[in-house]
Design a protein around this motif. Structure first.
Motif, PDB file in Angstrom:
ATOM      1  N   ARG A 266       0.842  -1.196   0.000  1.00 25.48           N
ATOM      2  CA  ARG A 266       0.000   0.000   0.000  1.00 25.48           C
ATOM      3  C   ARG A 266       0.875   1.242   0.000  1.00 25.48           C
ATOM      4  O   ARG A 266       2.060   1.167   0.353  1.00 25.48           O
ATOM      5  CB  ARG A 266      -0.932  -0.002   1.210  1.00 25.48           C
ATOM      6  N   ASN A 267       0.314   2.350  -0.398  1.00 25.92           N
ATOM      7  CA  ASN A 267       1.049   3.607  -0.421  1.00 25.92           C
ATOM      8  C   ASN A 267       1.125   4.180   0.993  1.00 25.92           C
ATOM      9  O   ASN A 267       0.119   4.253   1.692  1.00 25.92           O
ATOM     10  CB  ASN A 267       0.376   4.600  -1.364  1.00 25.92           C
ATOM     11  N   LEU A 268       2.310   4.595   1.402  1.00 21.77           N
ATOM     12  CA  LEU A 268       2.501   5.093   2.761  1.00 21.77           C
ATOM     13  C   LEU A 268       1.720   6.381   3.004  1.00 21.77           C
ATOM     14  O   LEU A 268       1.175   6.591   4.086  1.00 21.77           O
ATOM     15  CB  LEU A 268       3.992   5.341   3.018  1.00 21.77           C
ATOM     16  N   VAL A 269       1.635   7.257   2.006  1.00 22.01           N
ATOM     17  CA  VAL A 269       1.008   8.565   2.181  1.00 22.01           C
ATOM     18  C   VAL A 269      -0.512   8.460   2.160  1.00 22.01           C
ATOM     19  O   VAL A 269      -1.206   8.951   3.052  1.00 22.01           O
ATOM     20  CB  VAL A 269       1.506   9.555   1.112  1.00 22.01           C
ATOM     21  N   SER A 270      -1.046   7.817   1.144  1.00 18.03           N
ATOM     22  CA  SER A 270      -2.510   7.739   1.001  1.00 18.03           C
ATOM     23  C   SER A 270      -3.113   6.588   1.791  1.00 18.03           C
ATOM     24  O   SER A 270      -4.297   6.629   2.148  1.00 18.03           O
ATOM     25  CB  SER A 270      -2.882   7.590  -0.472  1.00 18.03           C
ATOM     26  N   GLY A 271      -2.322   5.566   2.032  1.00 17.22           N
ATOM     27  CA  GLY A 271      -2.841   4.378   2.703  1.00 17.22           C
ATOM     28  C   GLY A 271      -3.593   3.441   1.782  1.00 17.22           C
ATOM     29  O   GLY A 271      -4.017   2.359   2.189  1.00 17.22           O
ATOM     30  N   HIS A 272      -3.732   3.827   0.511  1.00 12.86           N
ATOM     31  CA  HIS A 272      -4.495   3.007  -0.420  1.00 12.86           C
ATOM     32  C   HIS A 272      -3.697   1.780  -0.840  1.00 12.86           C
ATOM     33  O   HIS A 272      -2.507   1.891  -1.172  1.00 12.86           O
ATOM     34  CB  HIS A 272      -4.870   3.813  -1.675  1.00 12.86           C
ATOM     35  N   PRO A 273      -4.334   0.608  -0.866  1.00  8.74           N
ATOM     36  CA  PRO A 273      -3.635  -0.593  -1.346  1.00  8.74           C
ATOM     37  C   PRO A 273      -3.480  -0.552  -2.860  1.00  8.74           C
ATOM     38  O   PRO A 273      -4.316   0.031  -3.563  1.00  8.74           O
ATOM     39  CB  PRO A 273      -4.562  -1.734  -0.919  1.00  8.74           C
ATOM     40  N   TYR A 274      -2.403  -1.148  -3.355  1.00 10.64           N
ATOM     41  CA  TYR A 274      -2.219  -1.247  -4.799  1.00 10.64           C
ATOM     42  C   TYR A 274      -3.095  -2.370  -5.329  1.00 10.64           C
ATOM     43  O   TYR A 274      -3.500  -3.276  -4.602  1.00 10.64           O
ATOM     44  CB  TYR A 274      -0.742  -1.492  -5.118  1.00 10.64           C
ATOM     45  N   ARG A 275      -3.389  -2.315  -6.625  1.00 11.10           N
ATOM     46  CA  ARG A 275      -4.337  -3.252  -7.217  1.00 11.10           C
ATOM     47  C   ARG A 275      -3.717  -3.944  -8.414  1.00 11.10           C
ATOM     48  O   ARG A 275      -2.704  -3.520  -8.957  1.00 11.10           O
ATOM     49  CB  ARG A 275      -5.614  -2.515  -7.653  1.00 11.10           C
ATOM     50  N   GLY A 276      -4.379  -5.030  -8.829  1.00 11.63           N
ATOM     51  CA  GLY A 276      -3.992  -5.728 -10.043  1.00 11.63           C
ATOM     52  C   GLY A 276      -2.579  -6.274 -10.004  1.00 11.63           C
ATOM     53  O   GLY A 276      -2.097  -6.774  -8.984  1.00 11.63           O
ATOM     54  N   ILE A 277      -1.898  -6.140 -11.132  1.00 16.68           N
ATOM     55  CA  ILE A 277      -0.555  -6.679 -11.263  1.00 16.68           C
ATOM     56  C   ILE A 277       0.427  -6.004 -10.309  1.00 16.68           C
ATOM     57  O   ILE A 277       1.459  -6.566  -9.946  1.00 16.68           O
ATOM     58  CB  ILE A 277      -0.051  -6.558 -12.723  1.00 16.68           C
TER      59      ILE A 277
ATOM     60  N   TRP B 128       4.975   1.655   0.481  1.00 24.32           N
ATOM     61  CA  TRP B 128       5.724   2.142  -0.667  1.00 24.32           C
ATOM     62  C   TRP B 128       5.401   3.604  -0.893  1.00 24.32           C
ATOM     63  O   TRP B 128       4.326   4.090  -0.496  1.00 24.32           O
ATOM     64  CB  TRP B 128       5.347   1.332  -1.918  1.00 24.32           C
ATOM     65  N   LEU B 129       6.295   4.315  -1.556  1.00 22.55           N
ATOM     66  CA  LEU B 129       6.051   5.719  -1.895  1.00 22.55           C
ATOM     67  C   LEU B 129       6.999   6.143  -2.999  1.00 22.55           C
ATOM     68  O   LEU B 129       7.988   5.463  -3.284  1.00 22.55           O
ATOM     69  CB  LEU B 129       6.216   6.620  -0.668  1.00 22.55           C
ATOM     70  N   THR B 130       6.673   7.271  -3.627  1.00 25.89           N
ATOM     71  CA  THR B 130       7.520   7.770  -4.700  1.00 25.89           C
ATOM     72  C   THR B 130       8.707   8.541  -4.126  1.00 25.89           C
ATOM     73  O   THR B 130       8.719   8.891  -2.939  1.00 25.89           O
ATOM     74  CB  THR B 130       6.726   8.708  -5.625  1.00 25.89           C
TER      75      THR B 130
END
Length: 292
Positions: free
Chosen positions: A40-51, A66-68
């Motif tokens: 998931r993104n550290l800043v938004s908290g949203h989980p990544y999707r798909g591949i 993860w984050l940019t």
């Protein structure tokens, strides 16, 4: 401590018998899914999707966050020098106008884009990370294995947090996934012993030709070097008493490389001689006379 030569003979014999009997497919001993929750993104908290879940979860990092590069900077931290990011794919849906004869019509468009993210394990100076939803597995150190690693004074640098296990001859550096990424402590040390065996071939150590002169991954010398490294790992596992939990996977790994080398099981005996010298070096022992 002394290294009893029969250990080398016993382990080689056990591996050869497993190869003759047939082996199960080799499995990567570190986890292919995040041990601490979905990425998931550290800043938004949203989980990544798909591949993206597969891409990030198979990287071998303990943290699911993860984050940019920009996000790390905005949080007051930074990505450590030399770290390589992972691609995250996203799809941009829209419409575009196209000429169809005398008419202008709208057609749907789909564009694939990607950006690069870094695991928080690759960064420094970030704020305290939130609690993950799953507890980390605990891999206890195995004293006999730790003793071998710590007492080898000429060992290469060992660095954790990588997405794979590998040895860099140019840097004299062993890179390992985080300890918690492994199935168990025995597989962690077996993998570490494999990479340390590779490092014994460095020019300032044994100057082993299979490490020094291979041209590319997958060629015959590279394959032969993999046999040496896995035999060395098997010897060290036998010396520390953890081989019962690792030897089956070692045999499967050796079989995968023997297929590249035309399935000649006698090559294990050749590799065992080189691996014996490597194990002696790691154990701080004078070279012993090959017993196989």
């Amino acid at each position: 401590q002394t290294c009893a030569l029969p250990i080398y003979e016993i382990i080689t014999d056990r591996i050869l018998k497993q190869l003759e009997a047939g082996t199960a497919p080799w499995h990567k001993p570190w986890q292919t899914k995040g041990p601490n929750g979905l990425p998931r993104n550290l800043v938004s908290g949203h989980p990544y999707r798909g591949i993206n879940v597969w891409i990030l979860a198979s990287s071998g990092y303990a943290s699911p966050y993860w984050l940019t590069f920009r996000q790390a900077t905005e949080l007051g931290g930074h990505v450590r020098s030399g770290q390589k990011g992972s691609p995250v794919v996203f799809w941009k849906f829209g419409t575009r106008e196209v000429q169809d004869g005398e008419e202008i019509i709208e057609r749907k468009s789909v564009l694939c884009r990607y950006y690069t993210v870094f695991n928080t394990s690759q960064c420094e100076g970030l704020p305290v990370q939130p609690e993950a939803t799953e507890s980390l597995p605990h891999i206890n150190p195995i004293e006999s294995c730790e003793q071998i690693v710590t007492q080898w004074l000429d060992k290469p640098t060992i660095q954790h947090g990588s997405h794979r296990a590998c040895y860099s001859k140019s840097l004299d550096l062993v890179q390992m996934p985080d300890r918690v990424s492994f199935d168990n402590g025995e597989e962690y040390y077996s993998t570490l012993f494999h990479e340390l065996t590779h490092s014994t071939g460095h020019p300032h150590r044994l100057n082993r030709s299979t490490l020094a002169t291979f041209e590319r991954s997958g060629d015959e010398k590279y394959s032969a070097e993999e046999l040496v490294a896995e035999m060395g790992a098997a010897f060290l596992c036998g010396f520390t008493g953890i081989e019962n939990k690792t030897i089956r996977n070692s045999a499967a790994y050796l079989q995968s490389w023997l297929e590249v080398l035309k399935q000649d099981s006698r090559l294990v005996l050749v590799a065992a001689g080189q691996a014996q010298k490597a194990a002696d070096l790691i154990l701080n022992q004078p070279p012993s006379t090959p017993g196989v």
